[in-house]
Design a protein around this motif. Structure first.
Motif, PDB file in Angstrom:
ATOM      1  N   ASP A 150       0.854  -1.191   0.000  1.00 33.58           N
ATOM      2  CA  ASP A 150       0.000   0.000   0.000  1.00 33.58           C
ATOM      3  C   ASP A 150       0.890   1.241   0.000  1.00 33.58           C
ATOM      4  O   ASP A 150       1.223   1.805   1.033  1.00 33.58           O
ATOM      5  N   ARG A 151       1.300   1.647  -1.189  1.00 30.53           N
ATOM      6  CA  ARG A 151       2.254   2.747  -1.325  1.00 30.53           C
ATOM      7  C   ARG A 151       1.704   4.080  -0.822  1.00 30.53           C
ATOM      8  O   ARG A 151       2.401   4.833  -0.163  1.00 30.53           O
TER       9      ARG A 151
ATOM     10  N   GLY B 103      -0.639  -1.762  -8.754  1.00 30.99           N
ATOM     11  CA  GLY B 103      -0.103  -1.620  -7.410  1.00 30.99           C
ATOM     12  C   GLY B 103       0.133  -0.182  -6.985  1.00 30.99           C
ATOM     13  O   GLY B 103       0.397   0.080  -5.817  1.00 30.99           O
TER      14      GLY B 103
ATOM     15  N   ILE C  20      -6.038   0.525  -2.067  1.00 28.21           N
ATOM     16  CA  ILE C  20      -5.438  -0.805  -1.912  1.00 28.21           C
ATOM     17  C   ILE C  20      -6.479  -1.906  -2.066  1.00 28.21           C
ATOM     18  O   ILE C  20      -6.173  -3.015  -2.490  1.00 28.21           O
ATOM     19  N   GLU C  21      -7.731  -1.599  -1.755  1.00 26.99           N
ATOM     20  CA  GLU C  21      -8.789  -2.603  -1.886  1.00 26.99           C
ATOM     21  C   GLU C  21      -8.973  -3.029  -3.340  1.00 26.99           C
ATOM     22  O   GLU C  21      -9.404  -4.147  -3.608  1.00 26.99           O
TER      23      GLU C  21
ATOM     24  N   SER D  47      -6.683  -3.779  -5.228  1.00 25.48           N
ATOM     25  CA  SER D  47      -5.700  -4.831  -5.472  1.00 25.48           C
ATOM     26  C   SER D  47      -6.127  -6.192  -4.934  1.00 25.48           C
ATOM     27  O   SER D  47      -5.619  -7.219  -5.379  1.00 25.48           O
TER      28      SER D  47
END
Length: 197
Positions: free
Chosen positions: A143-144, A182, A187-188, A190
């Motif tokens: 999670d960048r 990514g 993030i969800e 992904s």
């Protein structure tokens, strides 16, 4: 150029490394504004002005040696005791704050984005990393966009970027980065893609 000309992109003579692959561990080779002067084991590497440096306007006086501490603690103490006037490699927020508390208005802090890498490099010749789907799932699990602010509390990492230095003309902007697997901010998004890998 900033991505290529950073302190970690050393160029050594092949002949030297052919003779001793670990030559660089105890020797200095370069053409910069400082020349090697002294190494104090566990303390510092010192340099002196290079009179042959090609950019004469960038030279500082011979009375100002370069001092590269071998540990962060040594560097922080050098600044606090006025043995060093600057730190260009960057300090984590805790060390920066310690110096500011100790020196108050005698110190100036300048901060900018760094070309930092957050690398996960699995050996693609070994299972399960020989499977591209596994490697893709790993990158999708990072999670960048939430990780960078969290890391900024303990390190000098705060900007999400690609391969080029953040803010440089060649760097991908936020919208371009978000198109890369990514790098989207949710993030969800992904999660189903990770499970499909």
């Amino acid at each position: 150029m900033p991505a290529l000309a950073d302190p970690f992109t050393f160029i050594y003579k092949k002949a030297l490394l052919d003779q001793d692959p670990r030559w660089y561990e105890k020797n200095v080779l370069g053409s910069g504004p400082f020349k090697f002067a002294e190494y104090e084991t566990g303390q510092a590497i010192k340099g002196v002005r290079n009179p042959d440096y090609y950019r004469k306007a960038c030279l500082i006086s011979t009375a100002s040696p370069a001092f590269m501490p071998t540990s962060r603690r040594c560097g922080v103490e050098a600044i606090r005791s006025d043995r060093a006037a600057m730190e260009f490699r960057g300090l984590p927020p805790s060390a920066r704050d310690e110096i500011v508390r100790a020196l108050g208005d005698k110190v100036t802090v300048q901060e900018s984005d760094w070309n930092c890498g957050s690398l996960v490099q699995p050996n693609h010749k070994k299972k399960p990393f020989d499977d591209a789907r596994v490697r893709r799932a790993l990158t999708l699990a990072i999670d960048r966009w939430h990780g960078a602010p969290a890391l900024a509390k303990i390190a000098n990492i705060r900007t999400v970027g690609g391969i080029a230095f953040p803010g440089s003309p060649l760097a991908a902007n936020k919208e371009e980065l978000q198109q890369v697997a990514g790098f989207w901010p949710d993030i969800e998004k992904s999660v189903p893609k990770r499970s499909a890998c």
